[in-house]
Design an enzyme around this catalytic site. Structure first.
Site, PDB file in Angstrom:
ATOM      1  N   ALA A  13      -1.781  -2.429  -3.762  1.00 27.83           N
ATOM      2  CA  ALA A  13      -1.552  -1.445  -2.702  1.00 27.83           C
ATOM      3  C   ALA A  13      -2.615  -1.488  -1.609  1.00 27.83           C
ATOM      4  O   ALA A  13      -2.294  -1.660  -0.422  1.00 27.83           O
ATOM      5  CB  ALA A  13      -1.480  -0.048  -3.314  1.00 27.83           C
ATOM      6  N   ALA A  14      -3.891  -1.329  -1.975  1.00 19.97           N
ATOM      7  CA  ALA A  14      -4.936  -1.255  -0.956  1.00 19.97           C
ATOM      8  C   ALA A  14      -5.110  -2.588  -0.248  1.00 19.97           C
ATOM      9  O   ALA A  14      -5.180  -2.653   0.986  1.00 19.97           O
ATOM     10  CB  ALA A  14      -6.257  -0.808  -1.587  1.00 19.97           C
ATOM     11  N   CYS A  47       3.631   2.240 -10.754  1.00 16.47           N
ATOM     12  CA  CYS A  47       4.244   3.538 -11.058  1.00 16.47           C
ATOM     13  C   CYS A  47       5.703   3.390 -11.466  1.00 16.47           C
ATOM     14  O   CYS A  47       6.268   4.287 -12.094  1.00 16.47           O
ATOM     15  CB  CYS A  47       4.141   4.457  -9.854  1.00 16.47           C
ATOM     16  N   ALA A 110     -10.829  -4.793  -3.352  1.00 21.07           N
ATOM     17  CA  ALA A 110      -9.718  -3.915  -3.746  1.00 21.07           C
ATOM     18  C   ALA A 110      -9.287  -4.308  -5.153  1.00 21.07           C
ATOM     19  O   ALA A 110      -8.137  -4.681  -5.396  1.00 21.07           O
ATOM     20  CB  ALA A 110      -8.567  -4.037  -2.760  1.00 21.07           C
ATOM     21  N   THR A 111     -10.243  -4.235  -6.071  1.00 18.76           N
ATOM     22  CA  THR A 111     -10.038  -4.723  -7.439  1.00 18.76           C
ATOM     23  C   THR A 111      -9.290  -3.734  -8.321  1.00 18.76           C
ATOM     24  O   THR A 111      -8.998  -4.034  -9.483  1.00 18.76           O
ATOM     25  CB  THR A 111     -11.389  -5.082  -8.080  1.00 18.76           C
ATOM     26  N   SER A 274     -23.915   0.926   0.781  1.00 19.51           N
ATOM     27  CA  SER A 274     -25.107   0.090   0.642  1.00 19.51           C
ATOM     28  C   SER A 274     -25.002  -1.208   1.441  1.00 19.51           C
ATOM     29  O   SER A 274     -26.016  -1.776   1.829  1.00 19.51           O
ATOM     30  CB  SER A 274     -25.359  -0.240  -0.832  1.00 19.51           C
ATOM     31  N   TYR A 426      16.610  27.807   4.243  1.00 22.06           N
ATOM     32  CA  TYR A 426      17.384  28.478   3.182  1.00 22.06           C
ATOM     33  C   TYR A 426      18.842  28.067   3.270  1.00 22.06           C
ATOM     34  O   TYR A 426      19.448  28.041   4.341  1.00 22.06           O
ATOM     35  CB  TYR A 426      17.301  29.998   3.304  1.00 22.06           C
TER      36      TYR A 426
END
Length: 450
Positions: A13-14, A47, A110-111, A274, A426
């Protein structure tokens, strides 16, 4: 912009959202985009695996959004079966297990996540399966086809309950073994009890407060039972639904700083705190809760896609920032729909709020309309300001997606009184004249006033 190289480690995904967004913004430029993916597939829906196991989705390939060939048509070089072994931050290179060394100007880690596996004897036995890769789904489907009749699911989160549901629907006797007192630990206890009762009423056996001590095997090393302090539960299939942790071994070994959750620490542009020349996104990163600002690790594909898009925008030359998470999530077990967003009561108390919690019961449609189902809505708010902090929904068909309007209200910082006055739709087939979410808000705001 000059010629440069964007290297992505991880093709789900990422990673693929970042690669695709960068290419959209940079167009047919001289930017080279390369994605390294250790598995055989990219852009697949983890998913969706339970629904493939349950034959709700019959075709494995329906779970794959786009193939490497389709990405190649966008001039994105996807290399499946290629595992990154080491990152040299000083040299600006990544080494793969097959001996390649690739340079980069922009790097995205993106592991993803790794399934949590407690130190339990026998957890690697034949017949024990995770639910993380498409190969896991194939293995579970094969076990069912080969005649598995009794399954034990370890864990009562979203994946655990979804797997219990689909295996039960396929005719297996299913036992859910929980280390916690109730399933769905991110729900308050009263809402978790509703879930637990509904699961039991379906015919799924729930065994709470029983940490697993051993996976028992036969002489051939094949699973035959799950043992807890309370007893032994015979089975020929074990499914792990114990949650996800961040997969950070590559980042840690390279020297990227990890946060207090154990995930990679990033700023709101998804740059490493970092090493700002490196981006990280998805289940491997530490994010922050939108209400409290506190560090959080939430492994959901919705967040991974958004974070990847932020990275792709920044690398592509467009300013972007990630806006945080509420932890909004939704699932279904049988006909029971379960949703939650924001803070539960204990989280809100831990964050220092003066908490008020109100629960109402209603119906998903006008009470006289065929198919009207019961629904319970719980709102958590701040007693002093009336600000909405969290919401939980448990009920029959038509209940679950109501969590989205509640998430929107919390995201926007509405008070219970402000939300109670909002203009929702409604019609008898869809809601009572006073929708349950507004009734809950009205009760919360009335309690606040006096």
């Amino acid at each position: 912009m000059g010629a440069d190289r964007f290297l992505v480690i991880g093709g789900d995904a990422a990673g693929m959202s970042a690669a695709a967004q960068t290419r959209r913004l940079r167009g047919a430029s001289d930017l080279a985009i390369t994605v390294l993916e250790q598995g055989p597939d990219v852009s697949y829906s983890a998913c969706g695996i339970p629904y493939w196991v349950g034959d709700v989705v019959s075709d494995r390939d329906r779970l794959i959004a786009r193939t490497p060939h389709e990405f190649a048509a966008q001039d994105i070089d996807v290399r499946t079966g290629t595992r990154a072994e080491a990152i040299d931050l000083d040299a600006g290179t990544v080494r793969t297990v097959d001996g390649q060394t690739l340079g980069y100007d922009h790097l995205l880690v993106a592991t993803g996540g790794r399934p949590l596996r407690p130190p339990v004897p026998g957890l690697d036995a034949d017949g024990v399966h995770g639910v993380h890769r498409l190969a896991d789904g194939a293995d579970i489907r094969a076990a069912v086809a080969a005649g598995a009749r009794r399954a034990v699911v370890l864990g009562g989160g979203y994946i655990g309950l979804e797997m219990a549901d689909v295996l039960h629907a396929r005719g297996l006797a299913v036992t859910v073994v929980l280390a916690d007192p109730l399933p769905m630990a991110l729900l308050d206890a009263d809402m978790g009890e509703r879930v637990c009762k509904a699961i039991g009423d379906m015919g799924i056996d729930v065994q709470p407060d029983q940490p697993v001590r051993e996976i028992e095997t036969d002489a051939d090393g094949v699973v035959r039972a799950v043992r807890t302090d309370a007893g032994s539960y015979p089975c020929d299939l074990v499914v792990l639904g114990l949650g996800m942790g961040p997969e950070v071994s590559l980042a840690r070994d390279a020297g990227l700083r990890l946060g207090e959750t154990g995930a990679i620490e990033v700023d709101r542009t998804m740059r490493s705190r970092s090493h700002p020349e490196v981006f990280a996104a998805g289940d491997c990163v530490q994010t922050f809760h939108r209400l409290t600002g506190e560090p959080a690790h939430v492994a959901l594909g919705t967040h991974a896609n958004k974070q990847g898009r932020v990275v792709g925008s920044v690398v592509g030359g467009r300013a972007a920032r990630f806006a945080g998470v509420l932890g909004t999530a939704l699932t279904a077990v049988g006909e029971l729909e379960i949703g939650r967003t924001g803070l539960c009561t204990t989280q809100a108390e831990a964050a220092g709020y003066d908490v008020r919690a109100e629960t109402i019961e209603g119906t998903t449609r006008a009470g006289y309309f065929p198919g009207a189902a019961e629904i319970a809505v719980k709102l958590v708010s701040d007693r002093g300001s009336g600000e909405l902090l969290g919401a939980q929904v448990v009920g029959g068909p038509g209940s679950g997606k109501r969590i989205d309007v509640l998430a929107t209200a919390i995201w926007a910082g509405l008070t219970a009184e402000e939300f109670a006055g909002s203009d929702l739709s409604y019609a008898p087939p869809f809601a009572p004249v006073h929708d349950p979410v507004l009734v809950a808000a009205r009760v919360a705001s009335r309690a606040e006033r006096g």
